[in-house]
Design a protein around this motif. Structure first.
Motif, short mmCIF file in Angstrom:
data_model
loop_
_atom_site.label_atom_id
_atom_site.label_comp_id
_atom_site.label_asym_id
_atom_site.label_seq_id
_atom_site.Cartn_x
_atom_site.Cartn_y
_atom_site.Cartn_z
N PRO A 143 -9.82 0.22 -6.64
CA PRO A 143 -10.95 -0.42 -5.95
C PRO A 143 -10.50 -1.38 -4.85
O PRO A 143 -11.22 -1.60 -3.88
CB PRO A 143 -11.68 -1.17 -7.07
CG PRO A 143 -10.91 -0.98 -8.32
CD PRO A 143 -9.85 0.03 -8.10
N ALA A 144 -9.28 -1.95 -4.99
CA ALA A 144 -8.83 -2.94 -3.99
C ALA A 144 -8.19 -2.30 -2.76
O ALA A 144 -7.72 -3.01 -1.86
CB ALA A 144 -7.84 -3.90 -4.64
N ALA A 145 -8.13 -0.97 -2.70
CA ALA A 145 -7.45 -0.30 -1.58
C ALA A 145 -8.19 -0.53 -0.27
O ALA A 145 -9.42 -0.45 -0.22
CB ALA A 145 -7.35 1.20 -1.86
N GLU A 146 -7.44 -0.84 0.79
CA GLU A 146 -8.03 -1.03 2.12
C GLU A 146 -7.23 -0.21 3.13
O GLU A 146 -6.42 -0.77 3.89
CB GLU A 146 -7.96 -2.51 2.52
CG GLU A 146 -8.69 -3.44 1.57
CD GLU A 146 -8.46 -4.89 1.97
OE1 GLU A 146 -9.11 -5.35 2.93
OE2 GLU A 146 -7.62 -5.55 1.35
N PRO A 147 -7.44 1.12 3.15
CA PRO A 147 -6.59 1.98 3.99
C PRO A 147 -6.63 1.63 5.47
O PRO A 147 -5.59 1.64 6.14
CB PRO A 147 -7.14 3.39 3.74
CG PRO A 147 -8.42 3.21 2.99
CD PRO A 147 -8.39 1.89 2.34
N ASP A 148 -7.81 1.27 6.00
CA ASP A 148 -7.89 1.00 7.45
C ASP A 148 -7.09 -0.24 7.84
O ASP A 148 -6.39 -0.26 8.85
CB ASP A 148 -9.36 0.85 7.89
CG ASP A 148 -10.11 2.17 7.70
OD1 ASP A 148 -9.43 3.22 7.70
OD2 ASP A 148 -11.34 2.15 7.52
#
Length: 603
Positions: A143-148
């Motif tokens: 849930p904490a992933a921020e690919p951009d």
């Protein structure tokens, strides 16, 4: 069994680079699993981490290789040679060697944490080795992933295009087929001439009790077959090849290795020292003209003495160290003797974790109980007669009056840290006599560059850094040279006897503080004896700090009921004289754990 000839355009050699815990070994597992290289029933977590110690600590220590066959979407079957590399700063030498054997890298970045210090260090090694780099964002399912944000960060901090980075989850297997396609389409094929004389690079070697020395090679030009007689160009040794093969991850024999391929050979090589990492292997009769440049030898940064607890184990220790040094080219050793500990070895390591791992491997794999002396770094002593002497062990320091000045090694440390912990990190670096060189921002994270003395970093800088930043900071360093400073040797005296293993070099301004802290620490660590024990810190003949461990007492007057007071006095005087005599001849037992714990600095 593969066909005798593999077309060069069907081979891809690559390594996986990343910071610690960003998912290198898990990605390697998925690639192996998806291509059916290992049967499902034999699959296990971190299949390439073969050592018990790697599994326990959850880190990769040795770079491991595996050969994967992959039927691509264009209908061709490709051979992929994967090298899984360590992420920790202490094993950077393993990474740099693996880089020389391959043409491309998968750069794995955790999509929740972003770029860390080790990511930078390892990706720069890949860029230096002229690699094509494919960015991969892992842990995309969290849930904490921020690919951009992380893509932007890769572009800002590293400076490589990350818009077409592959988003995957190595744990669940999401996006793994895209990685395989990218390896085939975006990484270059190796170059090499099949008809030229054999030229192969010795990438690594290790000792196998059944096969002797197993040598990992990357063929550049020519072909090597089973039964060929080969020559090592550096050492000059000639051998006949008994066994030739590839790792899938288990050994599999093949009849020949051509250009661009990575595999192993055994040739009844008895001594590990006959196989120098970075050496060039060629045919005995038809030799290649020029040897490969080889690898730069690694520069050990931390030194410590290893002594067997039982002096009869010295020969076993020598044997074990020789075998380990074959397997780990970044570890060096020479013999030394100590008045207190007998015969042993002075060993050089790339860092404290490296030291711990080597010590654990010696104790486990070779069953030897060891005493480790205090780690130290190399100082340059400029003598008054103009001579420059290297000092490895503070206990060997010559008389202060003969020395003009002392130079200590300095490092350039790069620390990436979230903004809210920046103040604590700056304080920590300042306390360790650091000088700030640079401070920049990448998003909400600060990148601080410091010039620090190595001896302040060696003990517990990394632990302290992790604790003041709750584990969010990442740290990487490189040596930048030597610089003179006001350094003195501080000795610790226990019961008025100097303890060699606790001698350290300190800055004169900090000597009193360090001395007081060490005496207080030793007071807690050394058990009480039947007599009073003074613990002193001294520079030259001047004592700068002292603590006293009280004696254990027996109540000698317990049997006197009433009666004359002089009788009690007489018994107490007798006890006092006994204690005095005991202190003169008594031996103080210092537990092994006290040596390392006494040197760790508290905040």
């Amino acid at each position: 069994m593969q066909a005798a000839m593999t077309d060069l355009s069907r081979i891809r050699n690559f390594s996986i680079v990343a910071h610690i815990d960003h998912g290198k070994s898990t990605l390697a597992d998925r690639l192996i699993q998806l291509t059916g290289t290992v049967a499902e029933r034999d699959m296990q977590e971190q299949i390439l981490d073969a050592m018990d110690i790697e599994r326990e600590r959850g880190i990769t220590i040795k770079a491991n290789t595996v050969r994967i066959e992959y039927p691509a979407q264009d209908g061709e079957t490709y051979i992929l040679n994967l090298i899984d590399t360590p992420g920790h700063v202490d094993f950077a030498y393993e990474v740099s060697r693996s880089m020389q054997a391959v043409e491309g890298s998968l750069l794995v970045v955790d999509a929740t944490q972003g770029v860390e210090a080790q990511t930078l260090a390892n990706v720069y090694q890949a860029i230096d080795a002229d690699h094509e780099i494919v960015p991969v964002l892992n842990k995309i399912d969290l849930p904490a992933a921020e690919p951009d944000r992380v893509k932007e960060q890769i572009e800002d901090v590293i400076g490589i295009d990350a818009q077409d980075a592959i988003e995957i989850s190595a744990k669940t297997g999401l996006g793994i087929p895209d990685v395989l396609e990218a390896i085939v389409t975006r990484l270059p094929a190796p170059k090499g001439d099949r008809d030229a004389p054999l030229k192969a690079m010795l990438v690594d070697s290790y000792y196998d009790p059944y096969l002797g020395v197993v040598v990992l090679i990357r063929v550049i030009d020519g072909v090597v077959k089973k039964g060929d007689r080969v020559r090592m160009m550096k050492t000059g040794g000639t051998y006949q090849i008994d066994k030739l093969g590839v790792f899938r991850p288990k050994m599999q024999d093949i009849p020949e290795l051509g250009p661009g391929e990575i595999g192993f050979l055994t040739a009844s090589i008895k001594q590990v020292r006959d196989t120098r990492v970075g050496d060039t292997i060629t045919h005995e009769k038809k030799q290649c003209q020029t040897a490969l440049p080889g690898f730069k030898p690694s520069q050990p940064v931390v030194f410590c003495g290893l002594f067997p607890v039982d002096t009869n184990d010295f020969e076993d220790l020598r044997d074990a160290i020789e075998k380990l040094a074959l397997n780990d080219a970044s570890f060096s050793s020479e013999m030394e003797t100590s008045a207190a500990l007998g015969f042993g070895f002075r060993c050089g390591f790339l860092g404290l974790l490296h030291l711990e791992v080597i010590r654990d491997r010696l104790e486990r794999e070779y069953d030897i109980d060891l005493i480790t002396t205090a780690p130290s770094v190399i100082y340059h002593l400029h003598m008054k007669d103009g001579e420059v002497v290297e000092l490895h062990n503070p206990a060997d320091m010559p008389d202060q009056t003969l020395i003009d000045h002392v130079e200590e090694p300095r490092i350039k440390a790069t620390i990436l840290v979230p903004d809210e912990y920046l103040g604590d990190v700056l304080t920590l670096c300042h306390d360790r006599r650091g000088e700030q060189l640079d401070l920049t921002y990448a998003g909400t994270r600060a990148m601080v560059v410091y010039d620090l003395p190595l001896n302040e970093v060696v003990f517990d800088f990394y632990d302290r850094l992790k604790s003041v930043t709750k584990g969010y900071a990442s740290f990487d360093y490189q040596m930048i040279g030597y610089r003179a400073d006001n350094l003195v040797k501080m000795q610790i005296l226990v019961n008025e006897e100097p303890v060699d293993a606790l001698s350290i070099m300190v800055h004169r301004d900090r000597a009193e503080m360090r001395g007081r802290a060490m005496c207080e620490k030793l007071k807690e660590l050394i058990p009480r004896h039947m007599f009073k024990i003074p613990i002193q810190a001294a520079i030259g003949g001047r004592v700068i700090a002292r603590e006293t461990i009280a004696a254990l007492r027996k109540d000698v007057t317990a049997k006197c009921y009433g009666g004359d007071a002089t009788r009690k006095k007489k018994l107490l005087e007798k006890q006092k004289a006994g204690k005095k005599k005991m202190r003169q001849f008594g031996k103080v037992e210092i537990p092994q754990s006290a040596f390392i714990n006494a040197l760790k600095m508290d905040s």
